[in-house]
Design a protein around this motif. Structure first.
Motif, PDB file in Angstrom:
ATOM      1  N   ASP A 181      37.622 -13.672   8.723  1.00 25.53           N
ATOM      2  CA  ASP A 181      37.668 -12.319   9.278  1.00 25.53           C
ATOM      3  C   ASP A 181      38.158 -11.357   8.200  1.00 25.53           C
ATOM      4  O   ASP A 181      39.349 -11.329   7.883  1.00 25.53           O
ATOM      5  CB  ASP A 181      38.587 -12.294  10.509  1.00 25.53           C
ATOM      6  CG  ASP A 181      38.415 -11.018  11.329  1.00 25.53           C
ATOM      7  OD1 ASP A 181      37.671 -10.123  10.892  1.00 25.53           O
ATOM      8  OD2 ASP A 181      39.037 -10.926  12.402  1.00 25.53           O
ATOM      9  N   GLU A 182      37.278 -10.601   7.650  1.00 30.91           N
ATOM     10  CA  GLU A 182      37.575  -9.654   6.569  1.00 30.91           C
ATOM     11  C   GLU A 182      38.442 -10.251   5.469  1.00 30.91           C
ATOM     12  O   GLU A 182      39.519  -9.744   5.164  1.00 30.91           O
ATOM     13  CB  GLU A 182      38.241  -8.395   7.135  1.00 30.91           C
ATOM     14  CG  GLU A 182      37.249  -7.569   7.910  1.00 30.91           C
ATOM     15  CD  GLU A 182      37.788  -6.186   8.223  1.00 30.91           C
ATOM     16  OE1 GLU A 182      38.338  -5.560   7.307  1.00 30.91           O
ATOM     17  OE2 GLU A 182      37.634  -5.754   9.371  1.00 30.91           O
TER      18      GLU A 182
ATOM     19  N   GLN B 226      42.186 -11.903  10.222  1.00 32.42           N
ATOM     20  CA  GLN B 226      42.153 -10.611   9.540  1.00 32.42           C
ATOM     21  C   GLN B 226      43.496 -10.283   8.899  1.00 32.42           C
ATOM     22  O   GLN B 226      43.560  -9.848   7.762  1.00 32.42           O
ATOM     23  CB  GLN B 226      41.773  -9.525  10.549  1.00 32.42           C
ATOM     24  CG  GLN B 226      41.572  -8.157   9.942  1.00 32.42           C
ATOM     25  CD  GLN B 226      40.866  -7.224  10.917  1.00 32.42           C
ATOM     26  OE1 GLN B 226      40.646  -7.569  12.069  1.00 32.42           O
ATOM     27  NE2 GLN B 226      40.527  -6.050  10.463  1.00 32.42           N
TER      28      GLN B 226
ATOM     29  N   GLY C 153      42.129  -4.051  13.696  1.00 27.92           N
ATOM     30  CA  GLY C 153      42.683  -3.931  12.349  1.00 27.92           C
ATOM     31  C   GLY C 153      42.316  -2.624  11.676  1.00 27.92           C
ATOM     32  O   GLY C 153      43.156  -1.932  11.103  1.00 27.92           O
TER      33      GLY C 153
ATOM     34  N   SER D 201      37.049  -9.295  15.818  1.00 28.36           N
ATOM     35  CA  SER D 201      38.233 -10.161  15.766  1.00 28.36           C
ATOM     36  C   SER D 201      38.513 -10.756  17.138  1.00 28.36           C
ATOM     37  O   SER D 201      38.955 -11.901  17.240  1.00 28.36           O
ATOM     38  CB  SER D 201      39.445  -9.370  15.296  1.00 28.36           C
ATOM     39  OG  SER D 201      39.200  -8.805  14.046  1.00 28.36           O
TER      40      SER D 201
HETATM   41 MG   LIG Z   1      39.020  -7.063  13.256  1.00 30.98          MG
END
Ligand SMILES: [Mg+2]
Ligand SMILES: Nc1ncnc2c1ncn2[C@@H]1O[C@H](COP(=O)(O)OP(=O)(O)OP(=O)(O)O)[C@@H](O)[C@H]1O
Lengths: 503, 344
Positions: A170-171, A90, A406, A46
């Motif tokens: 991001d995810e 994220q 995260g 991230s």
């Molecule tokens: Mg991350």
């Protein structure tokens, strides 16, 4: 720059106070490829993304983007959008108080001749976008009325709808269901054909192999390598990420015990909460792990919330340890020895401006009551134990939780509930956003807790991980408990039951 | 597995607005029933509420914009005092009414930019910034002149004429007990206030800037991540507040026709309470000027009822406003709770 490269970052280094988050990292994104960015929690994925989009101010390195001579340096998401980088971060970053349509278009609203916002046009365009994605929402309703999964899809739709050369995700899949993941993949493939370069972060390895062409691996803020997908099978990928070999699939063994004669921990009869979950019966023995399977919105979480008093049950009775109890709110449940890790961590979990230690002891302190403060030494001891147990990567126990990656924030919340030492633990998506190494640690932990005689209700969208840990599974559909599976749990069996075959 | 919503749903904010409007109607109707014999039923009573509160309407519109971003501006009362004093002293010293008004509007805008810069770019708490602004303006008012300065016809015939101009409405009149027809009228300030209201309504609903105020109030971080220039948006919000406050100051001065140090004390609280009664959340992101307008009317109606009664102590409006505020906050939190419940 070679003509098929759309974004190139070289020698990126970035330091947060006390943490070298990135050290000489590189990334090359080509046109029309889906590029996985992999690494453990806290590896710097991230951070790298935020360097590309101007949120983080990196110290060294350069970024080139197709169509612009020389290096670029963005100073805000806005700058990044202007050079053609569109991002889904994220954390879902939308405004809950605005309508779905406004969230899709804010900052780039179509205007009428009078320079006012053309509401009609963006409402109909939004409805079209969401319909095309196969998501049925009323775009004029406020975003807060919809589930996390839908919010996630809205964030994705927003990023995708902007004309971009580079799409960063991001995810995006951590709170999505298989069905929505498939929709996302379809979308990604379509963009890929149009020549968009897509950077994709996920902790689900299957997803990497399903859509990606190339993988860049980071470890501890350093660049490990860039590989075509064919050269990096799963085992090697995990090894590259962790720096050691791990056979994540085989190291977990649950005991196949017969629980029919074991004492009962939880016994619910006809419990329900109007509008979310229909009356259900559920018995959980001591030492048993029960999985809850079902699609998103099938009432998985709601079932748990009704037991725990997060949604007060309207009907039915509940026995804990053989004694009838009345649970009006979560603190009652906690005092009866329950603990619940909620699925919406952002809204219900993380307290951004408190330290890791304070976040860990929060629930335990609440359980003890305001006047029986834990001593500082005791707090530190507990914090250290759980930082170690769930492998939280943090500079110190006094680091503010918002400074963690995260996945590590997720681990802190998990630690918070483990620290209350409950007899009955409800885990709603405990491995969301957590890397592969820790995931198997958590699964082992669940089995270990069960071995100590604790009971666990385990909710997850990943059927495999429930199969590996659960002794029994219950199936939810449309807010109703439709069946239980105990012997011969298998992926196909569970899928079949979820989809609506005979439970 | 989401249910398509077939029925058109009103979101809870719209319902809150309806409640505010309904409350105003009930209150006003109550006044009419109780004090019908004292002339409360005359259309002019309603118009008088508008006339008395023209300034407050402008200020509340600005306050609503700032509150939407999650901020607050408590400097407005003091700024009005300063505006009035400047007008009075300026015109007394031979300045024309029009140049003075331009100066005051400019001062408002610059003062707002300064406050907005501190809040937006230097990220200082809005409460602190505007409290400092409040002390500054009150102080400046006293520096300009410590005595009360009246604006008389000799000082500025133009301003005097505006203050006393009647814009007669062609309907809603009545014949008084002497048999004379009393035509209903408003003052120019009311027209100004209603224009401000319309402009801000359009601004909030139909412009990029207006919507971005809601976005910033909903989630500042998200707004930034979606590519909005949060700092600039905040700065503009405070600029707008002070600018509208200065327009309000002129309207206010047309009513009082004087400048004095202690003028408009606590007006910021009237503005905030009107906005809150109108459904604006202090936490930001929710509210609109129509609600705020009705908030002002509700406050005005209460004062008017107490005045018409004639026997109640003048502190009654405060107590009633307090009760209303309380009721509103309870209603709002009930709605918030229902929304939470529904979300699952
Ligand atoms: Mg991350
Ligand atoms: N705002 C911040 N202040 C201080 N340290 C930070 C901050 N943001 C991230 N870090 C640190 O930088 C490192 C990399 O974090 P990053 O968020 O990039 O990890 P990640 O690879 O995205 O992990 P995850 O898979 O958990 O999302 C971590 O050690 C984290 O603690």
């Amino acid at each position: 720059m070679e003509n098929n490269v759309v974004l190139r970052a070289r020698g990126i280094s970035m330091t947060f106070p006390g943490v070298k988050a990135l050290d000489n990292v590189q990334l090359t994104l080509r046109k029309g490829e889906i590029h996985a960015l992999m690494g453990e929690n806290g590896a710097g994925k991230s951070t790298l993304i935020k360097c590309l989009t101007g949120i983080n101010d990196f110290e060294a390195g350069e970024i080139h983007i197709d169509g612009i001579n020389g290096t670029i340096k963005n100073h805000s998401t806005r700058d990044a959008q202007n050079v053609g980088i569109s991002t889904v971060y994220q954390e879902v970053n939308l405004c809950p108080n605005l309508s779905v349509a406004e969230n899709l278009f804010i900052g780039r609203e179509p205007l009428t001749k009078l320079h006012t916002i053309d509401r009609k046009s963006y409402n109909s365009r939004s409805q079209k976008i969401m319909d095309e994605l196969g998501i049925s929402v009323d775009v004029t309703q406020n975003l807060e009325n919809y589930s996390l999964a839908i919010q996630q899809m809205v964030a994705i739709a927003r990023a995708v709808d902007m004309e971009c050369k580079v799409l960063i995700l991001d995810e995006p899949t951590s709170s999505l269901d298989d069905e929505e993941v498939e929709k996302l993949f379809k979308l990604m493939r379509k963009l890929k054909e149009k020549g968009v370069g897509i950077l994709f972060v996920t902790h689900f390895l299957e997803q990497v192999y399903a859509v990606c062409d190339r993988i860049t691996v980071l470890r501890n803020g350093t660049f490990v390598g860039e590989y075509p997908i064919s050269e990096l099978p799963r085992v090697k990928l995990v090894a590259a990420m962790m720096g050691k070999y791990l056979n994540d699939l085989e190291s977990i063994h649950k005991e196949n015990k017969d629980f029919t004669n074991a004492p009962m921990e939880i016994s619910a009869k006809g419990l329900s909460h109007t509008g979310t979950v229909k009356p259900f019966d559920l018995d959980i023995h001591k030492g048993e792990v029960v999985g809850v399977a079902g699609l998103l919105g099938s009432g998985r979480s709601e079932l748990a919330r009704a037991i725990y008093g997060a949604d007060k049950a309207n009907t039915g009775t509940l026995e804990v340890d053989g004694k009838p109890v009345k649970i009006n709110q979560p603190i009652d449940a906690m005092n009866k020895g329950m603990g619940m890790l909620p699925d919406d961590r952002k809204a219900e979990g993380i307290i951004a401006d408190l330290s890791v230690r304070e976040n860990i002891i929060l629930a335990l302190q609440a359980k003890r009551g305001m006047f029986k403060l834990l001593s500082r030494a005791k707090q530190e001891e507990i914090a250290d134990r759980y930082i170690d147990l769930v492998q939280i990567k943090t500079a110190s126990r006094e680091t503010l939780i918002k400074q963690l990656s995260g996945g590590n924030q997720q681990k802190v919340i998990l630690a918070r509930w483990l620290a209350t030492d409950p007899d009955f633990l409800i885990l709603d998506e405990p491995t969301r956003g957590i890397d592969i190494g820790t995931k198997s640690e958590i699964q082992k932990l669940i089995i270990k807790l069960a071995g100590e005689g604790k009971s666990v209700l385990f909710i997850s969208s990943e059927i495999e991980e429930m199969l590996r840990t659960s002794n029994r599974m219950i199936i939810m559909r449309d807010g109703e408990k439709v069946g239980e599976l105990d012997r011969e749990l298998s992926q196909e069996g569970v899928m079949h039951a979820i989809a609506g075959g005979e439970g | 597995m989401d249910k398509a919503k077939t029925k058109k749903q009103y979101n809870s904010n719209t319902i809150l607005l309806f409640i505010t409007i309904a409350l105003f109607i009930v209150l006003y109707a109550g006044g009419c029933v109780a004090y019908g014999s004292k002339g409360f039923t005359h259309f002019q009573t309603f118009l008088n509420i508008l006339i008395t509160n023209a300034g407050l309407i402008c200020v509340t519109c600005g306050m609503t914009c700032v509150m939407l971003t999650g901020g607050i501006d408590i400097s407005v009362g003091a700024l009005i005092a300063m505006d009035c004093m400047l007008l009075a002293v300026g015109m007394k010293n031979g300045m024309g009414a029009v140049p003075m008004i331009i100066i005051i509007l400019l001062i408002g805008a610059v003062f707002g930019i300064f406050q907005g810069f501190l809040v937006g770019y230097l990220e200082i708490q809005p409460f602190i910034v505007s409290m400092a602004g409040m002390f500054f303006c009150r102080g400046m008012t006293a520096v300009i002149c410590t005595d009360q300065v009246s604006i008389t016809q000799e000082i500025s015939p133009t301003f005097y004429a505006w203050a006393n101009a009647k814009i007669v409405l062609p309907f809603g009149g009545y014949t008084n007990n002497k048999g004379k027809y009393m035509a209903p009228y408003v003052r120019p300030a009311v027209i100004v206030a209603l224009l401000v209201l319309v402009v801000i309504f359009i601004l909030l609903r139909y412009t990029k800037f207006g919507r971005s105020l809601y976005a910033v109030g909903g989630s500042e971080q998200s707004a930034a991540m979606m590519g909005l220039n949060v700092k600039m948006i905040k700065m503009k919000a405070y600029m707008l507040s002070s600018f509208l406050c200065s327009i309000g100051g002129i309207c206010y001065c047309l009513n009082t026709m004087a400048g004095s140090v202690s003028q408009a004390t606590g007006l910021e609280m009237d503005a905030i309470s009107s906005a809150v009664i109108g459904g604006t959340l202090l936490t930001g992101g929710v509210g609109n000027v129509i609600g705020s307008f009705f908030g002002v009317l509700i406050n005005g109606t209460i004062s008017s009822i107490v005045k018409t009664n004639g026997k109640l102590a003048s502190s009654w409006p405060n107590i009633l406003t307090a009760m209303l505020l309380f009721i509103f906050i309870v209603i709002q939190s009930i709605f918030a709770a229902i929304r939470e419940r529904k979300k699952a």
